[in-house]
Design a protein around this motif. Sequence first.
Motif, PDB file in Angstrom:
ATOM      1  N   LEU A   1       0.833  -1.200   0.000  1.00 51.58           N
ATOM      2  CA  LEU A   1       0.000   0.000   0.000  1.00 51.58           C
ATOM      3  C   LEU A   1       0.869   1.252   0.000  1.00 51.58           C
ATOM      4  CD1 LEU A   1      -2.599  -0.977   2.763  1.00 51.58           C
ATOM      5  CD2 LEU A   1      -2.968  -1.032   0.292  1.00 51.58           C
ATOM      6  N   ASP A   2       0.513   2.199  -0.852  1.00 55.20           N
ATOM      7  CA  ASP A   2       1.163   3.504  -0.747  1.00 55.20           C
ATOM      8  C   ASP A   2       0.191   4.472  -0.077  1.00 55.20           C
ATOM      9  OD1 ASP A   2      -0.604   4.610  -2.704  1.00 55.20           O
ATOM     10  OD2 ASP A   2       0.705   3.877  -4.306  1.00 55.20           O
ATOM     11  N   ALA A   3       0.647   5.693   0.162  1.00 54.48           N
ATOM     12  CA  ALA A   3      -0.156   6.634   0.945  1.00 54.48           C
ATOM     13  C   ALA A   3      -1.512   6.900   0.307  1.00 54.48           C
ATOM     14  CB  ALA A   3       0.614   7.940   1.124  1.00 54.48           C
ATOM     15  N   GLY A   4      -1.586   6.858  -1.002  1.00 56.99           N
ATOM     16  CA  GLY A   4      -2.834   7.127  -1.687  1.00 56.99           C
ATOM     17  C   GLY A   4      -3.855   6.012  -1.571  1.00 56.99           C
ATOM     18  N   MET A   5      -3.450   4.861  -1.033  1.00 56.36           N
ATOM     19  CA  MET A   5      -4.351   3.720  -0.893  1.00 56.36           C
ATOM     20  C   MET A   5      -4.940   3.595   0.514  1.00 56.36           C
ATOM     21  SD  MET A   5      -2.177   0.769  -2.877  1.00 56.36           S
ATOM     22  CE  MET A   5      -1.613   0.986  -4.575  1.00 56.36           C
ATOM     23  N   VAL A   6      -4.583   4.522   1.418  1.00 57.34           N
ATOM     24  CA  VAL A   6      -5.040   4.470   2.814  1.00 57.34           C
ATOM     25  C   VAL A   6      -5.661   5.811   3.168  1.00 57.34           C
ATOM     26  CG1 VAL A   6      -4.381   4.069   5.211  1.00 57.34           C
ATOM     27  CG2 VAL A   6      -3.141   2.900   3.373  1.00 57.34           C
ATOM     28  N   ASN A   7      -6.872   5.761   3.726  1.00 60.08           N
ATOM     29  CA  ASN A   7      -7.557   6.979   4.146  1.00 60.08           C
ATOM     30  C   ASN A   7      -8.019   6.867   5.584  1.00 60.08           C
ATOM     31  OD1 ASN A   7      -7.698   8.607   1.606  1.00 60.08           O
ATOM     32  ND2 ASN A   7      -8.763   6.784   0.881  1.00 60.08           N
ATOM     33  N   VAL A   8      -8.016   7.990   6.286  1.00 66.90           N
ATOM     34  CA  VAL A   8      -8.511   8.071   7.654  1.00 66.90           C
ATOM     35  C   VAL A   8     -10.006   8.344   7.610  1.00 66.90           C
ATOM     36  CG1 VAL A   8      -8.378   9.326   9.838  1.00 66.90           C
ATOM     37  CG2 VAL A   8      -6.300   8.876   8.520  1.00 66.90           C
ATOM     38  N   LYS A   9     -10.780   7.588   8.414  1.00 66.45           N
ATOM     39  CA  LYS A   9     -12.223   7.844   8.509  1.00 66.45           C
ATOM     40  C   LYS A   9     -12.481   8.800   9.669  1.00 66.45           C
ATOM     41  CE  LYS A   9     -13.614   3.408   8.236  1.00 66.45           C
ATOM     42  NZ  LYS A   9     -14.546   2.260   8.038  1.00 66.45           N
ATOM     43  N   SER A  10     -12.738   8.279  10.859  1.00 72.30           N
ATOM     44  CA  SER A  10     -13.092   9.156  11.974  1.00 72.30           C
ATOM     45  C   SER A  10     -11.882   9.657  12.769  1.00 72.30           C
ATOM     46  CB  SER A  10     -14.061   8.438  12.916  1.00 72.30           C
ATOM     47  OG  SER A  10     -13.449   7.290  13.474  1.00 72.30           O
ATOM     48  N   GLU A  11     -10.808   8.851  12.805  1.00 72.52           N
ATOM     49  CA  GLU A  11      -9.611   9.222  13.559  1.00 72.52           C
ATOM     50  C   GLU A  11      -8.437   8.390  13.059  1.00 72.52           C
ATOM     51  OE1 GLU A  11      -9.620   7.966  17.670  1.00 72.52           O
ATOM     52  OE2 GLU A  11     -11.278   6.578  17.304  1.00 72.52           O
TER      53      GLU A  11
ATOM     54  N   ILE B   1      -6.798   5.945  14.135  1.00 71.97           N
ATOM     55  CA  ILE B   1      -6.830   4.483  14.258  1.00 71.97           C
ATOM     56  C   ILE B   1      -8.011   3.873  13.499  1.00 71.97           C
ATOM     57  CG2 ILE B   1      -5.572   4.437  16.440  1.00 71.97           C
ATOM     58  CD1 ILE B   1      -8.274   4.014  17.858  1.00 71.97           C
ATOM     59  N   ASP B   2      -8.768   4.702  12.810  1.00 75.58           N
ATOM     60  CA  ASP B   2      -9.941   4.243  12.050  1.00 75.58           C
ATOM     61  C   ASP B   2      -9.659   4.466  10.575  1.00 75.58           C
ATOM     62  OD1 ASP B   2     -12.432   3.407  11.238  1.00 75.58           O
ATOM     63  OD2 ASP B   2     -13.465   5.240  11.849  1.00 75.58           O
ATOM     64  N   LEU B   3      -9.187   3.427   9.912  1.00 74.07           N
ATOM     65  CA  LEU B   3      -8.692   3.548   8.542  1.00 74.07           C
ATOM     66  C   LEU B   3      -9.528   2.734   7.572  1.00 74.07           C
ATOM     67  CD1 LEU B   3      -4.866   3.033   9.242  1.00 74.07           C
ATOM     68  CD2 LEU B   3      -6.129   5.195   9.170  1.00 74.07           C
ATOM     69  N   VAL B   4      -9.466   3.109   6.323  1.00 75.49           N
ATOM     70  CA  VAL B   4      -9.996   2.302   5.235  1.00 75.49           C
ATOM     71  C   VAL B   4      -8.948   2.302   4.133  1.00 75.49           C
ATOM     72  CG1 VAL B   4     -11.224   4.276   4.209  1.00 75.49           C
ATOM     73  CG2 VAL B   4     -11.917   1.927   3.650  1.00 75.49           C
ATOM     74  N   THR B   5      -8.723   1.156   3.544  1.00 76.69           N
ATOM     75  CA  THR B   5      -7.734   1.049   2.480  1.00 76.69           C
ATOM     76  C   THR B   5      -8.413   0.645   1.175  1.00 76.69           C
ATOM     77  OG1 THR B   5      -7.225  -1.315   2.683  1.00 76.69           O
ATOM     78  CG2 THR B   5      -6.099   0.192   4.212  1.00 76.69           C
ATOM     79  N   GLU B   6      -7.670   0.771   0.118  1.00 75.81           N
ATOM     80  CA  GLU B   6      -8.145   0.321  -1.190  1.00 75.81           C
ATOM     81  C   GLU B   6      -8.537  -1.150  -1.141  1.00 75.81           C
ATOM     82  OE1 GLU B   6      -5.431  -0.597  -4.805  1.00 75.81           O
ATOM     83  OE2 GLU B   6      -6.027   1.508  -5.044  1.00 75.81           O
ATOM     84  N   ALA B   7      -7.830  -1.927  -0.334  1.00 76.14           N
ATOM     85  CA  ALA B   7      -8.116  -3.359  -0.231  1.00 76.14           C
ATOM     86  C   ALA B   7      -9.459  -3.610   0.447  1.00 76.14           C
ATOM     87  CB  ALA B   7      -7.005  -4.066   0.541  1.00 76.14           C
ATOM     88  N   ASP B   8      -9.810  -2.818   1.493  1.00 78.80           N
ATOM     89  CA  ASP B   8     -11.116  -2.958   2.148  1.00 78.80           C
ATOM     90  C   ASP B   8     -12.243  -2.786   1.137  1.00 78.80           C
ATOM     91  OD1 ASP B   8     -10.790  -2.584   5.446  1.00 78.80           O
ATOM     92  OD2 ASP B   8      -9.217  -1.598   4.311  1.00 78.80           O
ATOM     93  N   VAL B   9     -12.145  -1.726   0.351  1.00 83.78           N
ATOM     94  CA  VAL B   9     -13.208  -1.402  -0.603  1.00 83.78           C
ATOM     95  C   VAL B   9     -13.303  -2.466  -1.686  1.00 83.78           C
ATOM     96  CG1 VAL B   9     -14.006   0.297  -2.285  1.00 83.78           C
ATOM     97  CG2 VAL B   9     -12.999   1.064  -0.119  1.00 83.78           C
ATOM     98  N   ALA B  10     -12.157  -2.864  -2.226  1.00 82.74           N
ATOM     99  CA  ALA B  10     -12.157  -3.865  -3.297  1.00 82.74           C
ATOM    100  C   ALA B  10     -12.641  -5.220  -2.790  1.00 82.74           C
ATOM    101  CB  ALA B  10     -10.755  -3.988  -3.889  1.00 82.74           C
ATOM    102  N   ALA B  11     -12.220  -5.601  -1.577  1.00 84.29           N
ATOM    103  CA  ALA B  11     -12.645  -6.897  -1.031  1.00 84.29           C
ATOM    104  C   ALA B  11     -14.142  -6.908  -0.774  1.00 84.29           C
ATOM    105  CB  ALA B  11     -11.880  -7.200   0.253  1.00 84.29           C
TER     106      ALA B  11
END
Length: 272
Positions: free
Chosen positions: A27-37, A39-49
Amino acid sequence: MPFDIAKLATILRDASKAEILPRFRRLDAGMVNVKSEAIDLVTEADVAAEKHILAGVSALMPEALFVGEESVAADPDLLERLASADLAVVVDPIDGTANYAADLPLFAVMAAVVSKGETIAGIIYDPMGDDWVMAEKGSGAWRRRPNGEAVRLNVAATLPLEQMVGTASVAFIPSDRRAEIMGNLAKVRLVPNFRCAGHEYRTLVSGHSQFGMYNKLMPWDHLAGVLIAQEAGAYAARLDGSSYQSHHVDGGLLVATNRDAWQTLRRNVFTF
């Protein structure tokens, strides 16, 4: 209501192999996003899976309401429909996203099948170990491997409080109570936190811990694990002693090897 738990388990495995493992430690930085804080992350892999699992579930169980963690982020009304749905599949595409994003090999893929508010099946798949723990209501808890091997699971014998090993998620304990609860945890032998409920439930149902405690109750994090734990012999209830239901998102949750252990922990440690 008939469904094929083995086929659902295979969908989770296929999504892992197609979308999760190929991106792990890539994963590079563009594939990981912060949701509420942080420690609450979503990655490209979460969405694709989740998209992969949704496609599989739609083909296998077209009548089922699909409630995925990422789907609910886009449409919160899905949660309100869960309790009354004739059939629903609740999915966490990557449980332990913070571990996954940090290159730690401790994450899981989870699904629960719910009928009219009752959890009737649960699956926790470990992509790194390539096996499932799963249960259908009334049929026991099992570890299954792709070669067909199956081993029945049972919780450990109950130990005295001072010898108990368990997990506790303290991040969502109210700040005015956190110090007290963390102090109380000194009464037990060991309290790790894996940042992955799926692996914490797997540890409990495999007989390697005596309890798990959570304060935030999103259904994709706990429905599968609670059913599997109960089928392995555990006792689970919210912290006020009420039964845990599919629509609950608060009230805390304590799962222990039996009711006596639950009461001991509630009385001495989790004194909310």
